[in-house]
Design an enzyme around this catalytic site. Structure first.
Site, PDB file in Angstrom:
ATOM      1  CB  CYS A 120      -7.607  -4.952  -5.531  1.00 35.61           C
ATOM      2  SG  CYS A 120      -9.012  -6.068  -5.649  1.00 35.61           S
ATOM      3  CG  HIS A 121      -5.285 -10.559  -6.847  1.00 40.32           C
ATOM      4  ND1 HIS A 121      -6.008 -10.074  -7.926  1.00 40.32           N
ATOM      5  CD2 HIS A 121      -4.239 -11.244  -7.370  1.00 40.32           C
ATOM      6  CE1 HIS A 121      -5.418 -10.470  -9.046  1.00 40.32           C
ATOM      7  NE2 HIS A 121      -4.341 -11.168  -8.735  1.00 40.32           N
ATOM      8  CD  GLU A 130      -1.959 -12.803 -10.660  1.00 43.36           C
ATOM      9  OE1 GLU A 130      -1.073 -12.029 -10.221  1.00 43.36           O
ATOM     10  OE2 GLU A 130      -3.069 -12.384 -11.047  1.00 43.36           O
ATOM     11  CE1 TYR A 169      -3.969  -2.134   0.395  1.00 42.83           C
ATOM     12  CE2 TYR A 169      -2.572  -3.366   1.897  1.00 42.83           C
ATOM     13  CZ  TYR A 169      -3.710  -3.274   1.131  1.00 42.83           C
ATOM     14  OH  TYR A 169      -4.599  -4.326   1.093  1.00 42.83           O
ATOM     15  CG  ASN A 215     -10.883  -3.242  -7.871  1.00 39.05           C
ATOM     16  OD1 ASN A 215     -11.452  -2.748  -8.841  1.00 39.05           O
ATOM     17  ND2 ASN A 215     -10.088  -4.287  -7.987  1.00 39.05           N
TER      18      ASN A 215
END
Length: 160
Positions: free
Chosen positions: A127-128, A154, A96, A119
Protein backbone atom coordinates in the site's frame (compact mmCIF):
# COMPACT_ATOMS: atom_id res chain seq x y z
CA UNK A 1 -6.13 -20.27 15.39
CA UNK A 2 -3.97 -17.13 15.42
CA UNK A 3 -0.31 -16.79 16.27
CA UNK A 4 2.09 -13.88 16.10
CA UNK A 5 5.73 -12.94 16.25
CA UNK A 6 7.67 -9.68 16.34
CA UNK A 7 10.75 -9.07 14.21
CA UNK A 8 13.12 -6.16 13.83
CA UNK A 9 13.28 -4.27 10.56
CA UNK A 10 14.97 -1.11 9.27
CA UNK A 11 11.58 0.58 9.90
CA UNK A 12 11.20 -0.57 13.48
CA UNK A 13 9.59 -3.68 14.96
CA UNK A 14 7.08 -5.50 12.77
CA UNK A 15 4.35 -7.67 14.24
CA UNK A 16 3.38 -10.57 11.99
CA UNK A 17 0.09 -12.38 12.59
CA UNK A 18 -0.93 -15.74 11.09
CA UNK A 19 -4.33 -17.38 10.98
CA UNK A 20 -4.35 -21.11 10.35
CA UNK A 21 -0.80 -20.87 9.00
CA UNK A 22 -1.40 -18.04 6.49
CA UNK A 23 -0.19 -14.50 7.08
CA UNK A 24 -3.12 -12.23 7.95
CA UNK A 25 -1.33 -9.23 9.44
CA UNK A 26 1.88 -7.24 9.34
CA UNK A 27 1.77 -4.20 11.58
CA UNK A 28 4.24 -1.46 12.39
CA UNK A 29 4.61 0.22 15.76
CA UNK A 30 2.02 2.99 16.18
CA UNK A 31 0.27 1.95 12.98
CA UNK A 32 -3.15 3.43 12.39
CA UNK A 33 -5.91 0.76 12.38
CA UNK A 34 -3.67 -1.69 14.22
CA UNK A 35 -5.88 -4.28 15.93
CA UNK A 36 -5.59 -4.81 19.69
CA UNK A 37 -2.67 -7.05 20.70
CA UNK A 38 -5.02 -9.56 22.33
CA UNK A 39 -6.38 -10.46 18.87
CA UNK A 40 -2.93 -11.59 17.65
CA UNK A 41 -2.96 -14.96 19.39
CA UNK A 42 -0.08 -16.68 21.14
CA UNK A 43 3.47 -15.61 20.41
CA UNK A 44 5.04 -18.38 18.35
CA UNK A 45 7.54 -17.99 15.50
CA UNK A 46 6.71 -21.42 13.99
CA UNK A 47 4.37 -20.36 11.15
CA UNK A 48 6.52 -17.40 10.06
CA UNK A 49 9.70 -18.97 8.65
CA UNK A 50 9.00 -18.13 5.00
CA UNK A 51 7.66 -14.65 5.81
CA UNK A 52 10.70 -13.80 7.94
CA UNK A 53 13.07 -15.11 5.25
CA UNK A 54 11.32 -13.13 2.51
CA UNK A 55 11.24 -9.94 4.59
CA UNK A 56 14.97 -10.30 5.27
CA UNK A 57 15.61 -10.72 1.53
CA UNK A 58 13.37 -7.74 0.73
CA UNK A 59 15.22 -5.48 3.19
CA UNK A 60 18.52 -6.70 1.75
CA UNK A 61 17.33 -5.49 -1.67
CA UNK A 62 17.27 -9.02 -3.09
CA UNK A 63 13.50 -9.76 -3.18
CA UNK A 64 11.14 -7.75 -5.37
CA UNK A 65 7.94 -9.79 -5.04
CA UNK A 66 6.60 -11.72 -2.06
CA UNK A 67 5.22 -15.22 -2.57
CA UNK A 68 3.46 -16.09 0.66
CA UNK A 69 0.08 -17.59 1.48
CA UNK A 70 -2.07 -14.69 2.69
CA UNK A 71 -5.39 -14.57 4.48
CA UNK A 72 -6.79 -11.09 3.83
CA UNK A 73 -9.70 -10.33 6.16
CA UNK A 74 -11.88 -7.56 4.77
CA UNK A 75 -14.89 -6.72 2.67
CA UNK A 76 -15.02 -7.98 -0.92
CA UNK A 77 -14.16 -4.46 -2.15
CA UNK A 78 -11.21 -4.16 0.23
CA UNK A 79 -9.87 -7.56 -0.85
CA UNK A 80 -10.17 -6.52 -4.51
CA UNK A 81 -8.20 -3.33 -3.81
CA UNK A 82 -5.57 -5.28 -1.86
CA UNK A 83 -5.26 -7.78 -4.72
CA UNK A 84 -4.63 -4.88 -7.11
CA UNK A 85 -1.98 -3.45 -4.79
CA UNK A 86 -0.03 -6.67 -5.23
CA UNK A 87 0.17 -6.00 -8.99
CA UNK A 88 2.06 -2.70 -8.56
CA UNK A 89 5.66 -3.53 -9.48
CA UNK A 90 8.49 -3.00 -7.04
CA UNK A 91 9.85 0.54 -7.25
CA UNK A 92 6.78 1.92 -9.03
CA UNK A 93 3.75 3.84 -7.81
CA UNK A 94 0.13 4.22 -8.81
CA UNK A 95 -2.38 6.88 -7.88
CA UNK A 96 -5.62 6.20 -6.10
CA UNK A 97 -7.40 7.26 -9.31
CA UNK A 98 -5.40 4.82 -11.41
CA UNK A 99 -6.33 2.00 -9.05
CA UNK A 100 -10.00 3.03 -9.15
CA UNK A 101 -9.91 3.04 -12.95
CA UNK A 102 -8.26 -0.39 -12.98
CA UNK A 103 -11.15 -1.62 -10.84
CA UNK A 104 -13.60 -0.29 -13.43
CA UNK A 105 -14.86 2.65 -11.39
CA UNK A 106 -12.79 5.81 -11.94
CA UNK A 107 -14.98 7.71 -9.45
CA UNK A 108 -14.02 5.36 -6.60
CA UNK A 109 -10.62 6.86 -5.78
CA UNK A 110 -11.77 7.88 -2.29
CA UNK A 111 -13.10 4.38 -1.58
CA UNK A 112 -9.82 2.94 -2.88
CA UNK A 113 -7.96 5.23 -0.48
CA UNK A 114 -10.06 4.06 2.46
CA UNK A 115 -9.50 0.40 1.55
CA UNK A 116 -5.79 1.07 1.04
CA UNK A 117 -5.59 2.55 4.54
CA UNK A 118 -7.13 -0.59 6.04
CA UNK A 119 -4.61 -2.94 4.43
CA UNK A 120 -3.74 -5.46 7.16
CA UNK A 121 -0.50 -6.71 5.61
CA UNK A 122 1.72 -3.70 5.06
CA UNK A 123 4.91 -3.93 2.96
CA UNK A 124 3.97 -7.39 1.59
CA UNK A 125 0.71 -5.98 0.21
CA UNK A 126 2.42 -2.77 -0.92
CA UNK A 127 0.00 0.00 0.00
CA UNK A 128 3.02 2.31 0.34
CA UNK A 129 3.19 2.35 -3.49
CA UNK A 130 -0.04 4.38 -3.78
CA UNK A 131 0.27 8.16 -4.04
CA UNK A 132 -1.94 11.17 -4.62
CA UNK A 133 -2.91 12.38 -8.10
CA UNK A 134 -0.30 15.16 -7.95
CA UNK A 135 2.43 12.70 -7.00
CA UNK A 136 2.27 13.73 -3.36
CA UNK A 137 2.52 11.31 -0.49
CA UNK A 138 -0.87 10.99 1.09
CA UNK A 139 -1.84 8.81 4.00
CA UNK A 140 -0.02 5.75 5.21
CA UNK A 141 -0.95 3.68 8.23
CA UNK A 142 2.71 3.44 9.23
CA UNK A 143 3.27 7.18 8.86
CA UNK A 144 4.39 9.32 5.92
CA UNK A 145 8.06 9.18 6.94
CA UNK A 146 8.02 5.37 6.64
CA UNK A 147 6.16 5.59 3.34
CA UNK A 148 8.85 7.91 1.95
CA UNK A 149 11.60 5.60 3.27
CA UNK A 150 10.01 2.52 1.67
CA UNK A 151 9.55 4.29 -1.68
CA UNK A 152 13.10 5.67 -1.62
CA UNK A 153 14.45 2.24 -0.69
CA UNK A 154 12.62 0.57 -3.58
CA UNK A 155 13.85 3.23 -5.98
CA UNK A 156 17.43 2.42 -5.04
CA UNK A 157 18.18 5.17 -2.57
CA UNK A 158 19.12 2.67 0.14
CA UNK A 159 17.59 2.14 3.52
CA UNK A 160 18.38 5.51 5.12
Amino acid sequence: MRQHTVTDSPYGPLTLVAEDGALCGLYMTDQRHRPPEETFGARDETPFGAALDQLESYFAGELKEFTLPLHLNGTPFQRTVWDHLRTIPYGETRTYGELAAALGNPAASRAVGLANGRNPIGIIVPCHRVIGASGSLTGYGGGLARKRQLLDFERGAGLF
